[in-house]
Design a protein around this motif. Sequence first.
Motif, PDB file in Angstrom:
ATOM      1  N   UNK A 152      25.046 -63.993 -40.402  1.00  0.00           N
ATOM      2  CA  UNK A 152      25.537 -64.777 -41.361  1.00  0.00           C
ATOM      3  C   UNK A 152      25.058 -64.218 -42.888  1.00  0.00           C
ATOM      4  N   UNK A 153      25.988 -64.857 -43.721  1.00  0.00           N
ATOM      5  CA  UNK A 153      25.614 -64.219 -45.025  1.00  0.00           C
ATOM      6  C   UNK A 153      26.602 -63.034 -45.459  1.00  0.00           C
ATOM      7  N   UNK A 154      26.363 -62.610 -46.976  1.00  0.00           N
ATOM      8  CA  UNK A 154      27.089 -61.357 -47.275  1.00  0.00           C
ATOM      9  C   UNK A 154      26.588 -60.124 -46.742  1.00  0.00           C
ATOM     10  N   UNK A 155      27.688 -59.082 -46.456  1.00  0.00           N
ATOM     11  CA  UNK A 155      27.173 -57.958 -45.704  1.00  0.00           C
ATOM     12  C   UNK A 155      26.472 -57.008 -46.640  1.00  0.00           C
ATOM     13  N   UNK A 156      26.644 -57.426 -48.034  1.00  0.00           N
ATOM     14  CA  UNK A 156      25.808 -56.400 -48.976  1.00  0.00           C
ATOM     15  C   UNK A 156      24.668 -56.954 -49.475  1.00  0.00           C
ATOM     16  N   UNK A 157      24.226 -58.229 -48.688  1.00  0.00           N
ATOM     17  CA  UNK A 157      22.977 -58.605 -49.152  1.00  0.00           C
ATOM     18  C   UNK A 157      21.678 -57.881 -48.201  1.00  0.00           C
ATOM     19  N   UNK A 158      20.527 -58.164 -48.748  1.00  0.00           N
ATOM     20  CA  UNK A 158      19.265 -57.638 -48.202  1.00  0.00           C
ATOM     21  C   UNK A 158      19.316 -58.134 -46.572  1.00  0.00           C
ATOM     22  N   UNK A 159      18.867 -57.367 -45.678  1.00  0.00           N
ATOM     23  CA  UNK A 159      18.861 -57.528 -44.257  1.00  0.00           C
ATOM     24  C   UNK A 159      17.584 -58.400 -43.957  1.00  0.00           C
ATOM     25  N   UNK A 160      17.985 -59.535 -43.122  1.00  0.00           N
ATOM     26  CA  UNK A 160      16.923 -60.431 -42.594  1.00  0.00           C
ATOM     27  C   UNK A 160      17.078 -60.297 -41.081  1.00  0.00           C
ATOM     28  N   UNK A 161      16.392 -59.690 -40.410  1.00  0.00           N
ATOM     29  CA  UNK A 161      16.465 -59.678 -39.035  1.00  0.00           C
ATOM     30  C   UNK A 161      15.445 -60.613 -38.211  1.00  0.00           C
ATOM     31  N   UNK A 162      16.047 -61.289 -37.492  1.00  0.00           N
ATOM     32  CA  UNK A 162      15.535 -62.375 -36.685  1.00  0.00           C
ATOM     33  C   UNK A 162      15.210 -62.231 -35.238  1.00  0.00           C
ATOM     34  N   UNK A 163      14.373 -62.087 -34.685  1.00  0.00           N
ATOM     35  CA  UNK A 163      14.171 -61.603 -33.121  1.00  0.00           C
ATOM     36  C   UNK A 163      13.432 -62.734 -32.362  1.00  0.00           C
ATOM     37  N   UNK A 164      14.033 -63.041 -31.444  1.00  0.00           N
ATOM     38  CA  UNK A 164      13.757 -64.188 -30.602  1.00  0.00           C
ATOM     39  C   UNK A 164      12.723 -63.821 -29.435  1.00  0.00           C
ATOM     40  N   UNK A 165      12.449 -64.815 -28.812  1.00  0.00           N
ATOM     41  CA  UNK A 165      11.522 -64.467 -27.749  1.00  0.00           C
ATOM     42  C   UNK A 165      11.761 -65.113 -26.377  1.00  0.00           C
ATOM     43  N   UNK A 166      10.920 -65.343 -25.434  1.00  0.00           N
ATOM     44  CA  UNK A 166      11.096 -65.932 -24.151  1.00  0.00           C
ATOM     45  C   UNK A 166      10.753 -67.588 -23.836  1.00  0.00           C
ATOM     46  N   UNK A 167      11.428 -68.138 -23.228  1.00  0.00           N
ATOM     47  CA  UNK A 167      12.611 -68.276 -22.596  1.00  0.00           C
ATOM     48  C   UNK A 167      13.665 -68.587 -23.799  1.00  0.00           C
ATOM     49  N   UNK A 168      14.482 -67.536 -24.268  1.00  0.00           N
ATOM     50  CA  UNK A 168      15.250 -68.084 -25.582  1.00  0.00           C
ATOM     51  C   UNK A 168      16.284 -67.193 -25.709  1.00  0.00           C
ATOM     52  N   UNK A 169      17.035 -67.231 -26.804  1.00  0.00           N
ATOM     53  CA  UNK A 169      18.325 -66.671 -27.328  1.00  0.00           C
ATOM     54  C   UNK A 169      18.239 -66.497 -28.747  1.00  0.00           C
ATOM     55  N   UNK A 170      19.351 -65.569 -29.010  1.00  0.00           N
ATOM     56  CA  UNK A 170      19.744 -65.421 -30.512  1.00  0.00           C
ATOM     57  C   UNK A 170      19.768 -67.011 -31.059  1.00  0.00           C
ATOM     58  N   UNK A 220      20.405 -62.000 -36.174  1.00  0.00           N
ATOM     59  CA  UNK A 220      19.904 -62.390 -34.883  1.00  0.00           C
ATOM     60  C   UNK A 220      20.205 -61.661 -33.623  1.00  0.00           C
ATOM     61  N   UNK A 221      19.911 -60.459 -33.270  1.00  0.00           N
ATOM     62  CA  UNK A 221      20.213 -59.921 -32.065  1.00  0.00           C
ATOM     63  C   UNK A 221      19.505 -60.549 -30.748  1.00  0.00           C
ATOM     64  N   UNK A 222      20.550 -60.484 -29.602  1.00  0.00           N
ATOM     65  CA  UNK A 222      19.886 -60.833 -28.174  1.00  0.00           C
ATOM     66  C   UNK A 222      19.058 -59.706 -27.901  1.00  0.00           C
ATOM     67  N   UNK A 223      17.686 -60.003 -27.688  1.00  0.00           N
ATOM     68  CA  UNK A 223      16.943 -58.961 -27.334  1.00  0.00           C
ATOM     69  C   UNK A 223      17.314 -58.106 -26.035  1.00  0.00           C
ATOM     70  N   UNK A 224      16.639 -56.714 -25.921  1.00  0.00           N
ATOM     71  CA  UNK A 224      17.043 -55.890 -24.666  1.00  0.00           C
ATOM     72  C   UNK A 224      16.963 -56.604 -23.380  1.00  0.00           C
ATOM     73  N   UNK A 225      18.049 -56.582 -22.687  1.00  0.00           N
ATOM     74  CA  UNK A 225      17.996 -57.168 -21.374  1.00  0.00           C
ATOM     75  C   UNK A 225      18.512 -58.603 -21.236  1.00  0.00           C
ATOM     76  N   UNK A 226      18.596 -59.094 -22.422  1.00  0.00           N
ATOM     77  CA  UNK A 226      19.356 -60.504 -22.535  1.00  0.00           C
ATOM     78  C   UNK A 226      21.036 -60.388 -23.052  1.00  0.00           C
ATOM     79  N   UNK A 227      21.757 -61.027 -21.762  1.00  0.00           N
ATOM     80  CA  UNK A 227      23.144 -60.677 -22.227  1.00  0.00           C
ATOM     81  C   UNK A 227      23.490 -61.674 -23.490  1.00  0.00           C
TER      82      UNK A 227
END
Length: 298
Positions: free
Chosen positions: A21-39, A58-65
Amino acid sequence: MADVVRGTVEANGLEFGYLAAGPEDGPLALCLHGFPDSAHTWRHLLPELAGAGYRAVAPFMRGYAPTALPEDGAYQTGALTADAIALHEAFGGGPDAVVIGHDWGAFATYGAAAHAPGRWRKVVTLAVPPMNALMSSFFAYEQLKRSFYMFLFQTPMAEAAFNRDFVEGLWRDWSPGYEAQARAVDVGHVMDCLAAPENVGAAIGYYRAMFDPSRHVERFAAEQDAVGAKGERPVLYLHGADDGCLGADVVLPGGDVSAVLGQLPDGSRVESVPGAGHFLHVERPGDVNARILDWLAR
């Protein structure tokens, strides 16, 4: 309120699914989830970050479809750290980017901030303190009882035990005050990500790599070391007062923040969030979002 969109991106040799979400030219805010959870766990925070001008991802972490499974089976914290740094690159992040992590995402956040400090302006972690502070409290008797699942995950029975009832039980125990209907939504998102046996194996693989260094991939050695480093970027650490996964009684005994604060860089802050458990950002989004946005604005 900003719309949340879905997308995919290639980073660190994997195709990551993500919400943004948010403007593509805005500063990046990377949000990383845990277990057992999702983006989807960041659904309350992403629009707030977008409203503050960030490109919140908010990416889905490696291995989380829908994110891919790594061919080398690497699920160590060093690999998660490398993912975070590669995602910063893939999204065109600058030195004004911020990184926010919960649970396993917190480990990745500590590592990314320490290994590549020039990529991040501010850091936020939730529910899991720095590694050295964690290990000092892990072997308390009450905490060992809470951590039963980690030991279960080292056995061949782990995959057989992992089902919706098990995940529901963890969420219920870890966030005892979270309303059942809302909890069911989050559990549903988890089960969507871990519907296939290989995805379940990936989620469990994080814990097997935690206890078994022979599962570590050498190319992530430097990132692995960074996870336990103190780093230099200021961190806001938030912990739910009613956390049933990693108890506040061992992390912040009697409200004392000194043990955690001592493992964080200068200028950091440690705060307990009343009325919240392990998944504090979905239980009390108004309170937690306000604390995060205030920290980022300082």
